[in-house]
Design a protein around this motif. Structure first.
Motif, short mmCIF file in Angstrom:
data_model
loop_
_atom_site.label_atom_id
_atom_site.label_comp_id
_atom_site.label_asym_id
_atom_site.label_seq_id
_atom_site.Cartn_x
_atom_site.Cartn_y
_atom_site.Cartn_z
N LYS A 168 46.12 42.17 32.07
CA LYS A 168 45.17 41.05 32.06
C LYS A 168 45.33 40.20 33.32
O LYS A 168 44.33 39.83 33.97
CB LYS A 168 45.42 40.20 30.81
N LYS A 169 46.54 39.89 33.70
CA LYS A 169 46.77 39.05 34.88
C LYS A 169 46.28 39.73 36.15
O LYS A 169 45.60 39.11 36.99
CB LYS A 169 48.27 38.74 35.00
N LEU A 170 46.60 41.00 36.33
CA LEU A 170 46.17 41.72 37.52
C LEU A 170 44.65 41.90 37.56
O LEU A 170 44.03 41.89 38.64
CB LEU A 170 46.85 43.08 37.58
N SER A 171 44.03 42.05 36.40
CA SER A 171 42.57 42.15 36.34
C SER A 171 41.92 40.87 36.85
O SER A 171 40.91 40.91 37.57
CB SER A 171 42.11 42.43 34.90
N GLU A 172 42.49 39.73 36.50
CA GLU A 172 41.97 38.45 36.98
C GLU A 172 42.15 38.32 38.50
O GLU A 172 41.25 37.83 39.20
CB GLU A 172 42.68 37.30 36.26
N TYR A 173 43.29 38.77 39.00
CA TYR A 173 43.52 38.72 40.46
C TYR A 173 42.50 39.59 41.20
O TYR A 173 41.97 39.18 42.25
CB TYR A 173 44.94 39.18 40.79
N VAL A 174 42.25 40.78 40.67
CA VAL A 174 41.27 41.67 41.30
C VAL A 174 39.89 41.02 41.30
O VAL A 174 39.16 41.05 42.32
CB VAL A 174 41.24 43.03 40.59
N ALA A 175 39.49 40.42 40.19
CA ALA A 175 38.18 39.78 40.09
C ALA A 175 38.06 38.63 41.09
O ALA A 175 37.01 38.46 41.74
CB ALA A 175 37.96 39.27 38.67
N GLU A 176 39.10 37.85 41.25
CA GLU A 176 39.07 36.73 42.19
C GLU A 176 39.02 37.21 43.64
O GLU A 176 38.28 36.66 44.46
CB GLU A 176 40.30 35.83 41.97
N LEU A 177 39.80 38.24 43.96
CA LEU A 177 39.83 38.76 45.33
C LEU A 177 38.50 39.42 45.70
O LEU A 177 38.12 39.42 46.88
CB LEU A 177 40.98 39.76 45.49
N ARG A 178 37.79 39.97 44.75
CA ARG A 178 36.48 40.55 45.04
C ARG A 178 35.47 39.46 45.43
O ARG A 178 34.50 39.73 46.14
CB ARG A 178 35.97 41.34 43.83
N ARG A 179 35.71 38.25 44.99
CA ARG A 179 34.81 37.14 45.30
C ARG A 179 35.11 36.52 46.67
O ARG A 179 34.19 36.07 47.37
CB ARG A 179 34.91 36.07 44.23
N VAL A 180 36.38 36.46 47.04
CA VAL A 180 36.75 35.68 48.23
C VAL A 180 36.54 36.44 49.53
O VAL A 180 36.58 35.83 50.61
CB VAL A 180 38.22 35.21 48.13
N GLY A 181 36.34 37.76 49.49
CA GLY A 181 36.15 38.51 50.72
C GLY A 181 37.47 38.88 51.37
O GLY A 181 38.54 38.83 50.76
N THR A 182 37.39 39.22 52.68
CA THR A 182 38.58 39.71 53.38
C THR A 182 39.10 38.74 54.44
O THR A 182 40.07 39.06 55.12
CB THR A 182 38.26 41.05 54.07
N GLY A 183 38.52 37.59 54.59
CA GLY A 183 38.93 36.67 55.65
C GLY A 183 39.73 35.49 55.13
O GLY A 183 40.80 35.64 54.53
N HIS A 184 39.16 34.29 55.33
CA HIS A 184 39.84 33.06 54.95
C HIS A 184 40.13 33.01 53.46
O HIS A 184 41.11 32.40 53.01
CB HIS A 184 38.99 31.85 55.37
#
Length: 272
Positions: free
Chosen positions: A240-256
């Motif tokens: 569950k925790k890693l799924s949330e991290y993946v979802a958040e990282l998909r939103r923030v992109g690859t930069g800042h």
């Protein structure tokens, strides 16, 4: 002297003898041996006993004068059922004395799970080394994967301790060399690493569920309880925790956004 339940209960009623043993104690003493029964001394009157044989079984009964005097102690020899266990106690130093109802299949499966936990730990350690590089410099990710590596190694050690506790033998296996580069052209290194970690946790969960299923089929209650109390719930929480991290990282992109997520992750780990 042998106290046989079926004979003793009927004889006590027939002779109207008040031997101070409850029905439960008589039941528990069936198949057991009573080597001595002691009564307290009572002045000049000594307790008399009536002895006889009923159906080839020697019975010793207290007289009416012993009616209301409790039995102070009764020394029992081992039950008959224990004799077969005594014959199974190993005499060779290589054999475990603690092993009981622990199959070779369970022993092999635990060793396999130890290898799974160590392998996942090894991958997480490689990920820690990657994010700790000077040209990557994502300290939050580095700490997260270092802590994850330690946690998986602790799980492996818990399984090793359990193996020894049940009388099995720990047999460590070889591990595949993990990747050293985690950068991805489209996803970037942060998202790719978290997706890889999520996949590893799901794979680990599948291995644990298979182990749990096997323990259930063999009816190894100890192993089932160990897995349920120490591993399965924690594994679901990790997914569950890693799924949330993946979802958040998909939103923030690859930069800042990755830099900001890294700071957030670092603060959360420091606060934990």
């Amino acid at each position: 002297m042998i106290l046989n339940q079926s004979y003793s209960s009927s004889i006590l009623q027939r002779e109207n003898v008040g031997l101070s043993l409850s029905r439960s104690s008589l039941k528990n003493s069936s198949n057991g041996l009573i080597s001595a029964v002691r009564y307290p001394k009572q002045g000049k009157k000594s307790a008399t006993t009536a002895a006889g044989r009923r159906g080839g079984v020697a019975v010793v009964l207290a007289s009416r004068e012993a009616n209301n005097r409790p039995v102070l102690d009764a020394v029992f020899e081992p039950f008959e059922e224990v004799k077969k266990e005594l014959l199974l106690v190993p005499n060779v130093p290589q054999a475990s004395l603690a092993r009981h109802k622990y199959t070779a299949q369970c022993e092999a499966a635990i060793n396999e799970q130890i290898n799974v936990e160590y392998s996942v730990s090894y991958v997480y350690h490689a990920m820690y080394a990657y994010f700790d590089r000077d040209n990557v410099a994502l300290k939050g990710f580095a700490k997260f994967f270092k802590d994850s590596s330690v946690e998986e190694r602790q799980h492996a050690e818990m399984l090793m301790e359990y193996q020894n506790k049940r009388g099995g033998k720990v047999k460590l296996r070889s591990m595949m060399m993990p990747l050293s580069e985690f950068d991805h052209v489209e996803k970037g290194d942060a998202l790719y690493a978290m997706e890889l970690a999520l996949s590893l946790e799901k794979l680990n969960n599948e291995k644990l569920l298979n182990l749990h299923k096997m323990a259930n089929e063999i009816n190894d209650v100890h192993l089932v309880d160990f897995l349920e109390s120490e591993f399965l719930t924690e594994q679901v929480e990790s997914i569950k925790k890693l799924s949330e991290y993946v979802a958040e990282l998909r939103r923030v992109g690859t930069g800042h956004g990755v830099w900001h997520f890294d700071k957030m992750l670092s603060n959360a780990l420091m606060a934990a």
